[in-house]
Design an enzyme around this catalytic site. Sequence first.
Site, PDB file in Angstrom:
ATOM      1  N   TYR A 166      42.857  48.390 110.722  1.00 46.78           N
ATOM      2  CA  TYR A 166      42.446  46.973 110.740  1.00 46.78           C
ATOM      3  C   TYR A 166      43.490  46.134 110.000  1.00 46.78           C
ATOM      4  O   TYR A 166      43.916  45.089 110.483  1.00 46.78           O
ATOM      5  CB  TYR A 166      41.071  46.811 110.100  1.00 46.78           C
ATOM      6  CG  TYR A 166      40.523  45.399 110.160  1.00 46.78           C
ATOM      7  CD1 TYR A 166      40.027  44.870 111.356  1.00 46.78           C
ATOM      8  CD2 TYR A 166      40.486  44.582 109.024  1.00 46.78           C
ATOM      9  CE1 TYR A 166      39.507  43.573 111.417  1.00 46.78           C
ATOM     10  CE2 TYR A 166      39.967  43.291 109.076  1.00 46.78           C
ATOM     11  CZ  TYR A 166      39.477  42.795 110.270  1.00 46.78           C
ATOM     12  OH  TYR A 166      38.967  41.521 110.325  1.00 46.78           O
TER      13      TYR A 166
ATOM     14  N   SER B   5      42.420  37.151 108.952  1.00 45.73           N
ATOM     15  CA  SER B   5      41.466  37.748 108.011  1.00 45.73           C
ATOM     16  C   SER B   5      42.197  37.841 106.688  1.00 45.73           C
ATOM     17  O   SER B   5      43.435  37.820 106.658  1.00 45.73           O
ATOM     18  CB  SER B   5      41.099  39.164 108.488  1.00 45.73           C
ATOM     19  OG  SER B   5      40.499  39.912 107.452  1.00 45.73           O
TER      20      SER B   5
HETATM   21  N1  LIG Z   1      32.834  39.156 109.475  1.00 38.60           N
HETATM   22  C1  LIG Z   1      33.774  39.184 108.553  1.00 38.60           C
HETATM   23  O1  LIG Z   1      33.508  39.501 107.357  1.00 38.60           O
HETATM   24  C2  LIG Z   1      35.194  38.829 108.892  1.00 38.60           C
HETATM   25  C3  LIG Z   1      36.125  38.673 107.839  1.00 38.60           C
HETATM   26  C4  LIG Z   1      37.432  38.311 108.136  1.00 38.60           C
HETATM   27  C5  LIG Z   1      37.805  38.099 109.465  1.00 38.60           C
HETATM   28  N2  LIG Z   1      36.891  38.268 110.473  1.00 38.60           N
HETATM   29  C6  LIG Z   1      37.348  38.042 111.835  1.00 38.60           C
HETATM   30  O2  LIG Z   1      36.508  37.102 112.468  1.00 38.60           O
HETATM   31  C7  LIG Z   1      36.607  37.266 113.892  1.00 38.60           C
HETATM   32  C8  LIG Z   1      35.228  37.182 114.516  1.00 38.60           C
HETATM   33  O3  LIG Z   1      34.462  38.278 114.087  1.00 38.60           O
HETATM   34  P1  LIG Z   1      32.938  38.148 113.644  1.00 38.60           P
HETATM   35  O4  LIG Z   1      32.857  38.598 112.231  1.00 38.60           O
HETATM   36  O5  LIG Z   1      32.398  36.823 114.043  1.00 38.60           O
HETATM   37  O6  LIG Z   1      32.283  39.333 114.518  1.00 38.60           O
HETATM   38  P2  LIG Z   1      31.269  39.308 115.756  1.00 38.60           P
HETATM   39  O7  LIG Z   1      31.204  40.725 116.240  1.00 38.60           O
HETATM   40  O8  LIG Z   1      29.990  38.648 115.390  1.00 38.60           O
HETATM   41  O9  LIG Z   1      32.025  38.441 116.842  1.00 38.60           O
HETATM   42  C9  LIG Z   1      33.003  39.005 117.679  1.00 38.60           C
HETATM   43  C10 LIG Z   1      32.630  38.753 119.129  1.00 38.60           C
HETATM   44  O10 LIG Z   1      33.658  39.337 119.947  1.00 38.60           O
HETATM   45  C11 LIG Z   1      33.038  40.049 121.018  1.00 38.60           C
HETATM   46  N3  LIG Z   1      33.971  41.097 121.438  1.00 38.60           N
HETATM   47  C12 LIG Z   1      34.249  42.262 120.808  1.00 38.60           C
HETATM   48  N4  LIG Z   1      35.150  42.971 121.524  1.00 38.60           N
HETATM   49  C13 LIG Z   1      35.456  42.229 122.611  1.00 38.60           C
HETATM   50  C14 LIG Z   1      36.327  42.430 123.702  1.00 38.60           C
HETATM   51  N5  LIG Z   1      37.038  43.558 123.825  1.00 38.60           N
HETATM   52  N6  LIG Z   1      36.419  41.450 124.637  1.00 38.60           N
HETATM   53  C15 LIG Z   1      35.675  40.308 124.532  1.00 38.60           C
HETATM   54  N7  LIG Z   1      34.822  40.080 123.517  1.00 38.60           N
HETATM   55  C16 LIG Z   1      34.715  41.023 122.565  1.00 38.60           C
HETATM   56  C17 LIG Z   1      31.755  40.596 120.422  1.00 38.60           C
HETATM   57  O11 LIG Z   1      30.805  40.925 121.420  1.00 38.60           O
HETATM   58  C18 LIG Z   1      31.307  39.438 119.538  1.00 38.60           C
HETATM   59  O12 LIG Z   1      30.547  38.494 120.260  1.00 38.60           O
HETATM   60  C19 LIG Z   1      37.361  38.582 114.100  1.00 38.60           C
HETATM   61  O13 LIG Z   1      38.702  38.304 114.424  1.00 38.60           O
HETATM   62  C20 LIG Z   1      37.275  39.272 112.741  1.00 38.60           C
HETATM   63  O14 LIG Z   1      38.361  40.158 112.527  1.00 38.60           O
HETATM   64  C21 LIG Z   1      35.604  38.614 110.213  1.00 38.60           C
END
Ligand SMILES: NC(=O)c1ccc[n+]([C@@H]2O[C@H](COP(=O)([O-])OP(=O)(O)OC[C@H]3O[C@@H](n4cnc5c(N)ncnc54)[C@H](O)[C@@H]3O)[C@@H](O)[C@H]2O)c1
Length: 270
Positions: free
Chosen positions: A156, A143
């Site tokens: 975080y 991230s």
């Molecule tokens: N959305 C943003 O703005 C953003 C920015 C930078 C980085 N990220 C990173 O992107 C990655 C994906 O996140 P996203 O934004 O797609 O969110 P999201 O919540 O849509 O996807 C995450 C998925 O992980 C699953 N999950 C959560 N906890 C879990 C667990 N304990 N075991 C198994 N599955 C689990 C959730 O059900 C979900 O399907 C993460 O690492 C997040 O830190 C997101």
Amino acid sequence: MGWLEDNVMIVTGGGSGLGRALVERFLGEGARVGVLEKSAEKAEKLANDFGEDVLVVEGDVRKYDDNARVVQETVRQFGRLDTFVANAAIWDFSTKMVDIPVDRLDALFDEMFHINVKGYLHGARAAVEELAATGGSIIYTVSNAGFYPGGGGPLYTASKHAVVGLIKELAFELGPKIRVNGVAPGAMPTDLRGPGSLGMGETTITSVPLGDLVKQCTVLQELPEAADYTGHYVLLASKANSRTATGAIINCDGGMGVRGLAETAGGNDL
Ligand SMILES: NC(=O)c1ccc[n+]([C@@H]2O[C@H](COP(=O)([O-])OP(=O)(O)OC[C@H]3O[C@@H](n4cnc5c(N)ncnc54)[C@H](O)[C@@H]3O)[C@@H](O)[C@H]2O)c1
């Protein structure tokens, strides 16, 4: 011909957001995909939407056995494993240190670090033997918070800095057979949730004005979709195109680190 023809990938948290976009992109590049996903509803939808090219295991990245199960079942179904993408995480909605109730700090720390850091370590440990057999790789979703403050609160931000440390250490330990790299995306509208320990388990990042934040904080200024980040993973996973990359992290946050101090980024008539 796709860049991942005949490869077998695993994605944790493949049920929504970036993880689901990765599943779709990997399939489009010719791969088959195993997914570890905690939400039963999302797991069922994935299985219904993609059929036999996607193997879905319902489980929790915090448990080693669930990580081992997705590796075993994926290899049983598809015969090999080329790339393990650890991606499932939660966000702390930028809750500042002084705003974390003192009696919640232990629980919050454990929840955040167990999912965002221990989950990534479990995934790598469960996959190493299969990855060594194919000369494969690990890719961690980092991230902007792995590099800069203010994209999260202390927990975080610290968890994503820890992921940067894991990438470097594991790249050192697992070479020459296994490459270990990261992708550090910026904001995107997904289903990203908060910590249950702060009562934010049902709150999603779309409740935050991401478009305005991205305009202020990045050079490229536009809020991407999750799919816009998937090409970086394809590049790092590709044995033909990333043979020399290990310990590398692609920062693809729209230029947060080159934003500078001027009132507006750009500042010319182009
Ligand atoms: N959305 C943003 O703005 C953003 C920015 C930078 C980085 N990220 C990173 O992107 C990655 C994906 O996140 P996203 O934004 O797609 O969110 P999201 O919540 O849509 O996807 C995450 C998925 O992980 C699953 N999950 C959560 N906890 C879990 C667990 N304990 N075991 C198994 N599955 C689990 C959730 O059900 C979900 O399907 C993460 O690492 C997040 O830190 C997101």
